[in-house]
Design an enzyme around this catalytic site. Structure first.
Site, mmCIF file in Angstrom:
data_model
loop_
_atom_site.group_PDB
_atom_site.id
_atom_site.type_symbol
_atom_site.label_atom_id
_atom_site.label_comp_id
_atom_site.label_asym_id
_atom_site.label_seq_id
_atom_site.Cartn_x
_atom_site.Cartn_y
_atom_site.Cartn_z
ATOM 1 N N ALA A 1 1.134 -1.247 0.081
ATOM 2 C CA ALA A 1 -0.109 0.067 -0.016
ATOM 3 C C ALA A 1 0.991 1.218 -0.239
ATOM 4 O O ALA A 1 2.020 1.207 -0.084
ATOM 5 C CB ALA A 1 -0.798 -0.093 1.228
ATOM 6 N N SER A 2 0.209 2.304 -0.058
ATOM 7 C CA SER A 2 0.992 3.681 0.018
ATOM 8 C C SER A 2 1.645 3.959 1.247
ATOM 9 O O SER A 2 2.722 4.683 1.291
ATOM 10 C CB SER A 2 -0.079 4.735 -0.556
ATOM 11 O OG SER A 2 -1.108 4.528 0.337
ATOM 12 N N VAL A 3 1.371 3.600 2.396
ATOM 13 C CA VAL A 3 1.830 3.941 3.651
ATOM 14 C C VAL A 3 2.651 2.867 4.108
ATOM 15 O O VAL A 3 3.888 3.054 4.730
ATOM 16 C CB VAL A 3 0.832 4.066 4.675
ATOM 17 C CG1 VAL A 3 1.328 4.395 6.041
ATOM 18 C CG2 VAL A 3 -0.158 5.317 4.353
ATOM 19 N N ASP B 1 -12.574 1.175 11.628
ATOM 20 C CA ASP B 1 -12.749 1.323 10.129
ATOM 21 C C ASP B 1 -12.803 -0.107 9.737
ATOM 22 O O ASP B 1 -11.838 -0.616 8.969
ATOM 23 C CB ASP B 1 -11.281 1.681 9.966
ATOM 24 C CG ASP B 1 -11.333 2.183 8.366
ATOM 25 O OD1 ASP B 1 -12.305 2.366 7.861
ATOM 26 O OD2 ASP B 1 -9.883 2.117 7.863
#
Length: 672
Positions: A245-247, A399
């Protein structure tokens, strides 16, 4: 003819020393009279202005005379005192005006100007890039607060074509803007309560398309955080990531002893980029709320603030490790698994945890059919797990979108990514349980009572009107045959805020999590009866609470809490009975018994007295300044005019003391 004035070094030094002493005295007097402190640079600048104003005032009052053989010293001394006081007044005026135009704290200290300028320059470039991307995708009017509103329930005059076009453009723009904005789109895709279906569908297809980072870069992060070579930490490492992922990036590893695990590693440099983007997002949200009614209706500012908090927590993997431990402490339930974190191998940028083998729920449609699993059973299991975390355990996944839910190889469900969790104390849990019960029996009065236990109740609350509004709300959403969708949580929040009841952040997190889960359940099992499942869980939870063991435990807890009061009760009853028998029973009511009330009342009275004195001095000053008769202190000023100037200075100082707190109060309230 030109004349040059030459000063000796001693005279220059004396002048500088005298000026410094005067400014110091003026600064001390201004701070004492205004009752507030100011930055050093601001105080020195205001002192120089006050010092510069004092000299011509003294000269004007003296009428050109100088103390000496032909001039009395006493009047001149009075002129010096009055001129110095006028200089003090001028300094106070400068400080008050400066405070009104540039409030204290709004400008960073000088030592941070150069780094601050660099940060602002980089942020400005990034802001310009984001704005350019949005404009290139035809979203400039949306950014300016014009155009069709992307709000669920607002009709589109173009028949829906504009919605689809704008939704595709928004998804493309967010993806092009990078990490933070892509994540924002993914979060918005779960808000079916706010966005029209076209936006939910387009944003739901967003994926983090960041390429995989090379393993040597990530290995350097692991070694830096854990202080040991990777070869010593893990027996085996799969350099091909399980997820990227981006993080962060996730790799499969094997711990010493042959235990399979995964390591989640934060990408180098991602924290600085995300922090900058979050700042830009908050500014964009504030800009939209100022310019667009639909943005205020959606609560764009609150959305941005919630996303900011959630993403910042995700950047610290120690928070996720603590959250995993807290959720796992409640014990595992059938059909649900939660990975265990290895605390000794967890830092802010590295997280090592148990490996759960499976696929994200968003890509498990075919796998569910292969295993012959019931979609309704999976949906019920997932709903009951989240409700149990909220209502019984007090720590819940905040979430629960499809990417954070796994379908494991054995057919059970796994919950991952606990970077953001909600925490509820016993009072909130009990209130939520009563709210669930009120929903189940459609009792608006019970729902109002449960709400008022967790919110601050305003004095002017119209309770009957609130109960009627809640009754109408339940009749609309919970009628027989109705379905409970994400709009119910948004409508309930809006109804509560309409009556001036601030929703606690913990309760707002519950509503957001349930709204997100509703979208997941709808995709997993279309037609799933959320109302019936929630009522069934509530009935079982109540039954569990009524079991003999649970009743004994709760009774023991309540008795222990009441024991001190019960011990004191007989003596207090005896005192009351004796006082009643002797006719000595009375009730005393003390006004302003609270020290804060006394302080507030004293401050208000003081301000009122100061205002009256200032007005009186001002009127007397005007009257005295208009009198030309009377003894003269100089060729320019009479004794009565001198008294008028003194009263005018006093009135001005009192007025400034009243004005400065008014200028600072709004900012102090916002900071509080």
């Amino acid at each position: 003819m030109n004349s040059t004035i030459t000063l000796s070094p001693g005279e220059v030094l004396g002048f500088l020393l005298g000026t410094s002493v005067n400014i110091a005295l003026l600064s001390f007097g201004a701070r004492r009279l205004l009752g507030m402190r100011f930055p050093l640079l601001r105080t020195v600048c205001a002192g120089l202005v006050g010092q510069s104003a004092a000299t011509p005032v003294i000269a004007g009052l003296a009428g050109g005379q100088r103390p000496g053989a032909n001039a009395a010293l006493a009047p001149f001394f009075l002129f010096v005192m009055l001129g110095t006081t006028v200089g003090l007044l001028v300094m106070m005026i400068v400080l008050v005006v400066w405070e009104a135009l540039v409030p204290t704290g709004s400008v960073p200290p000088m030592r941070g100007w150069i780094p601050g300028l660099r940060r602002r320059f980089r942020r400005g470039l990034r802001y310009a890039h984001v704005s350019q991307v949005l404009a290139r995708h035809g979203l400039g009017s949306l950014l300016q607060g014009r155009g069709a509103a992307p709000v669920r329930g607002v009709p589109d005059p173009t028949g829906g074509e504009s919605d689809h076009r704008r939704a595709r453009a928004l998804a493309s723009a967010l993806e092009e803007c990078g990490t933070t904005f892509t994540k924002l789109g993914q979060v918005l895709a779960t808000r079916r309560d706010l966005l029209p279906p076209a936006y939910v569908a387009s944003l739901g297809r967003l994926q983090d398309r960041t390429g995989t980072a090379p393993w040597p870069e990530l290995a350097a992060v692991v070694e830096s955080e854990l202080g040991a070579p990777v070869a010593e930490l893990f027996e085996r490492v799969e350099e091909e990531p399980l997820a990227s992922a981006s993080v962060a990036q996730v790799h499969a590893v094997r711990l010493p002893g042959g235990v399979d695990a995964v390591v989640k590693i934060q990408r180098p440099g991602v924290k600085a980029q995300v922090t900058q983007d979050l700042d830009i997002l908050r500014r964009l949200a504030a800009r939209l709320e100022d310019r667009a009614v639909w943005a205020r209706t959606m609560g764009v500012g609150n959305l941005a603030a919630g996303f900011d908090q959630s993403l910042r927590e995700e950047l610290d993997f120690r928070v996720e490790a603590e959250n995993l431990a807290a959720v796992a402490a409640a014990g595992e339930r059938p059909g649900i698994r939660i990975p265990r974190a290895y605390a000794d191998l967890c830092t802010s940028r590295v997280l090592v945890m148990e490996r759960l083998s499976g696929l994200p729920l968003s890509r498990s449609g075919a796998r569910i059919d292969e295993l012959g699993l019931s979609r309704e059973v999976l949906a019920r299991t997932l709903l009951e797990e989240l409700l149990r975390q909220m209502l019984l355990d007090g720590v819940f996944h905040a979430d629960p979108h499809p990417g954070n839910i796994l379908l494991l190889d054995d057919g059970s469900l796994g919950l991952i990514d606990f970077g953001s969790v909600g925490r509820l104390d016993s009072t909130l849990r009990e209130a939520l349980q009563r709210m669930m019960f009120a929903f189940g029996v459609a009792d608006s009065g019970a729902l109002a009572d449960a709400l008022l236990d967790v919110v601050s109740r305003p004095d002017e609350l119209d309770l009957p009107a609130l109960e009627r509004a809640l009754g109408s709300f339940m009749a609309r959403h919970l009628a027989p045959g109705g379905t409970l969708d994400a709009r119910v949580f948004t409508d309930l929040t809006r109804l509560v805020t309409r009556f001036g009841l601030p929703v606690p952040p913990e309760l707002a997190a519950v509503f957001r999590a349930l709204a997100t889960l509703e979208g997941v359940l709808t995709e997993l099992s279309p037609g799933f009866d959320l109302i019936a499942a929630a009522r069934s869980f509530g009935a079982r939870a109540v039954t569990e609470q009524l079991e003999p063991e649970q009743l004994r435990r709760r009774a023991a807890e309540e008795l222990l809490a009441l024991l001190p009061a019960l011990r004191r009760l007989p003596r207090r009853v005896d005192r009351i009975a004796s006082a009643l028998e002797d006719g000595r029973l009375n009730v005393n009511v003390r006004l302003l018994a609270d020290r804060r009330d006394r302080r507030t009342a004293a401050a208000l009275i003081g301000q009122l007295v100061s205002a009256v004195i200032a007005a009186t001095c001002g009127l007397m000053a005007v009257r005295l300044l208009g009198m030309t008769a009377g003894p003269r202190l100089s060729t320019a000023v009479t004794l009565y005019q001198f008294f008028g100037y003194c009263l005018l200075v006093i009135a001005s100082i009192l007025a400034l003391r009243l004005l400065l707190p008014v200028l600072r109060a709004p900012r102090d309230d916002r900071e509080g």
